[in-house]
Design a protein around this motif. Sequence first.
Motif, PDB file in Angstrom:
ATOM      1  N   ALA A 105       0.823  -1.207   0.000  1.00 34.54           N
ATOM      2  CA  ALA A 105       0.000   0.000   0.000  1.00 34.54           C
ATOM      3  C   ALA A 105       0.861   1.263   0.000  1.00 34.54           C
ATOM      4  CB  ALA A 105      -0.924   0.014   1.213  1.00 34.54           C
ATOM      5  N   GLN A 106       0.308   2.344  -0.531  1.00 34.73           N
ATOM      6  CA  GLN A 106       0.889   3.670  -0.401  1.00 34.73           C
ATOM      7  C   GLN A 106       0.268   4.317   0.827  1.00 34.73           C
ATOM      8  OE1 GLN A 106       1.012   5.905  -4.272  1.00 34.73           O
ATOM      9  NE2 GLN A 106      -0.186   4.142  -4.952  1.00 34.73           N
ATOM     10  N   VAL A 107       1.092   4.867   1.709  1.00 29.68           N
ATOM     11  CA  VAL A 107       0.602   5.373   2.992  1.00 29.68           C
ATOM     12  C   VAL A 107       0.626   6.901   3.021  1.00 29.68           C
ATOM     13  CG1 VAL A 107       1.025   5.433   5.476  1.00 29.68           C
ATOM     14  CG2 VAL A 107       1.287   3.284   4.213  1.00 29.68           C
ATOM     15  N   TYR A 108      -0.498   7.488   3.396  1.00 32.72           N
ATOM     16  CA  TYR A 108      -0.655   8.930   3.558  1.00 32.72           C
ATOM     17  C   TYR A 108      -0.946   9.192   5.034  1.00 32.72           C
ATOM     18  CZ  TYR A 108      -1.368   9.031  -1.552  1.00 32.72           C
ATOM     19  OH  TYR A 108      -1.231   8.904  -2.917  1.00 32.72           O
ATOM     20  N   VAL A 109      -0.171  10.045   5.671  1.00 34.06           N
ATOM     21  CA  VAL A 109      -0.301  10.259   7.113  1.00 34.06           C
ATOM     22  C   VAL A 109      -0.723  11.704   7.400  1.00 34.06           C
ATOM     23  CG1 VAL A 109       0.927  10.347   9.318  1.00 34.06           C
ATOM     24  CG2 VAL A 109       1.349   8.468   7.718  1.00 34.06           C
ATOM     25  N   MET A 110      -1.764  11.834   8.231  1.00 37.71           N
ATOM     26  CA  MET A 110      -2.234  13.134   8.694  1.00 37.71           C
ATOM     27  C   MET A 110      -2.197  13.147  10.216  1.00 37.71           C
ATOM     28  SD  MET A 110      -3.246  12.599   5.491  1.00 37.71           S
ATOM     29  CE  MET A 110      -4.537  11.353   5.641  1.00 37.71           C
ATOM     30  N   THR A 111      -1.371  14.016  10.794  1.00 38.38           N
ATOM     31  CA  THR A 111      -1.225  14.054  12.247  1.00 38.38           C
ATOM     32  C   THR A 111      -0.761  15.430  12.692  1.00 38.38           C
ATOM     33  OG1 THR A 111      -0.168  12.944  14.139  1.00 38.38           O
ATOM     34  CG2 THR A 111       1.173  13.229  12.176  1.00 38.38           C
ATOM     35  N   GLU A 122      10.171   9.005   7.753  1.00 33.61           N
ATOM     36  CA  GLU A 122      11.232   8.000   7.855  1.00 33.61           C
ATOM     37  C   GLU A 122      10.721   6.609   7.499  1.00 33.61           C
ATOM     38  OE1 GLU A 122      12.752   8.214  11.797  1.00 33.61           O
ATOM     39  OE2 GLU A 122      13.503  10.266  11.589  1.00 33.61           O
ATOM     40  N   LEU A 123       9.449   6.359   7.773  1.00 29.15           N
ATOM     41  CA  LEU A 123       8.871   5.042   7.516  1.00 29.15           C
ATOM     42  C   LEU A 123       8.307   4.914   6.103  1.00 29.15           C
ATOM     43  CD1 LEU A 123       7.130   4.343  10.957  1.00 29.15           C
ATOM     44  CD2 LEU A 123       9.249   3.338  10.073  1.00 29.15           C
ATOM     45  N   GLY A 124       8.498   5.940   5.279  1.00 27.98           N
ATOM     46  CA  GLY A 124       8.170   5.814   3.862  1.00 27.98           C
ATOM     47  C   GLY A 124       6.809   6.296   3.425  1.00 27.98           C
ATOM     48  N   ALA A 125       6.139   7.124   4.225  1.00 27.39           N
ATOM     49  CA  ALA A 125       4.848   7.670   3.800  1.00 27.39           C
ATOM     50  C   ALA A 125       5.040   8.527   2.549  1.00 27.39           C
ATOM     51  CB  ALA A 125       4.229   8.502   4.920  1.00 27.39           C
ATOM     52  N   VAL A 126       4.129   8.405   1.595  1.00 25.71           N
ATOM     53  CA  VAL A 126       4.242   9.182   0.355  1.00 25.71           C
ATOM     54  C   VAL A 126       3.740  10.608   0.533  1.00 25.71           C
ATOM     55  CG1 VAL A 126       4.055   7.133  -1.089  1.00 25.71           C
ATOM     56  CG2 VAL A 126       1.991   8.407  -0.516  1.00 25.71           C
ATOM     57  N   PHE A 127       2.931  10.829   1.575  1.00 22.61           N
ATOM     58  CA  PHE A 127       2.452  12.169   1.904  1.00 22.61           C
ATOM     59  C   PHE A 127       2.316  12.274   3.413  1.00 22.61           C
ATOM     60  CE2 PHE A 127      -1.112  14.877   3.178  1.00 22.61           C
ATOM     61  CZ  PHE A 127      -0.701  16.097   2.662  1.00 22.61           C
ATOM     62  N   VAL A 128       2.741  13.391   3.973  1.00 24.53           N
ATOM     63  CA  VAL A 128       2.615  13.646   5.402  1.00 24.53           C
ATOM     64  C   VAL A 128       2.084  15.064   5.576  1.00 24.53           C
ATOM     65  CG1 VAL A 128       3.791  13.776   7.618  1.00 24.53           C
ATOM     66  CG2 VAL A 128       4.545  12.111   5.911  1.00 24.53           C
ATOM     67  N   GLY A 129       0.991  15.211   6.310  1.00 26.60           N
ATOM     68  CA  GLY A 129       0.405  16.527   6.503  1.00 26.60           C
ATOM     69  C   GLY A 129      -0.190  16.690   7.882  1.00 26.60           C
TER      70      GLY A 129
END
Length: 245
Positions: A105-111, A122-129
Amino acid sequence: MAWLGGTCGSCAYCRRGDENLCLSPVFTGWDRDGGYAEQLTVSEEFAYAIPPRFSDEQAAPLLCSGIIGYRALKRAAVPEGGRLGIYGFGGSAHLTAQMARHQGAQVYVMTRSESARELARELGAVFVGDAYESPPDPLDSAILFAPVGDLVPAALKALDRGGTLAIAGIHLSDIPPLNYSADLFYERQLRSVTANTRADGEEFWSLAAEIPLAPTTTVYPLAEADRALRDLAGDRITGAAVLRV
């Protein structure tokens, strides 16, 4: 031992394989001694063999955060190679991200936490917001780890048609009113997550050893559990907190 420490084995849910929905469950740290106990007993049927590659410090968060993250990932129904949004990035989420990426999976993180955003990168998320930021692409699935009901409409709006949002927490603040057309139409799904089954646990440990999962931990002596809880409430822990007995 994990959160689920016992079931009746005879109710309709247990008989059909959904023992996490048992009518008379026993939970570790709730119905019996658990995380703050120096000694405890556990039913052999609900104990897990820890793969030798994990130290005690690494294994501790896997028995709760890891297993429930795995259950949430299953409930989110991420399609092969799909886009998974993760809202909140603490002890369970940073492990779930590793599992999702391992499965393609491609991972997008919102936090909201900058240190958590850095860990996500660092863990390879393709988007972080930021927590309420809209991801740049429509999501196939999403998991809400933050216990914030206000994030439910935001996560639903980020889903593509046919997408699924799984809410992983035991507690969630009130969800604002939803607009059926804007938030749920086109067969978007909203699911809750209730504990794990023993089958989940066995599947999880096999996957954790295969990856292998790399927990980010902050260790506290048992006598400083109160400080650990204050740090947790103050968003000062990246990854998972561990109490060393």
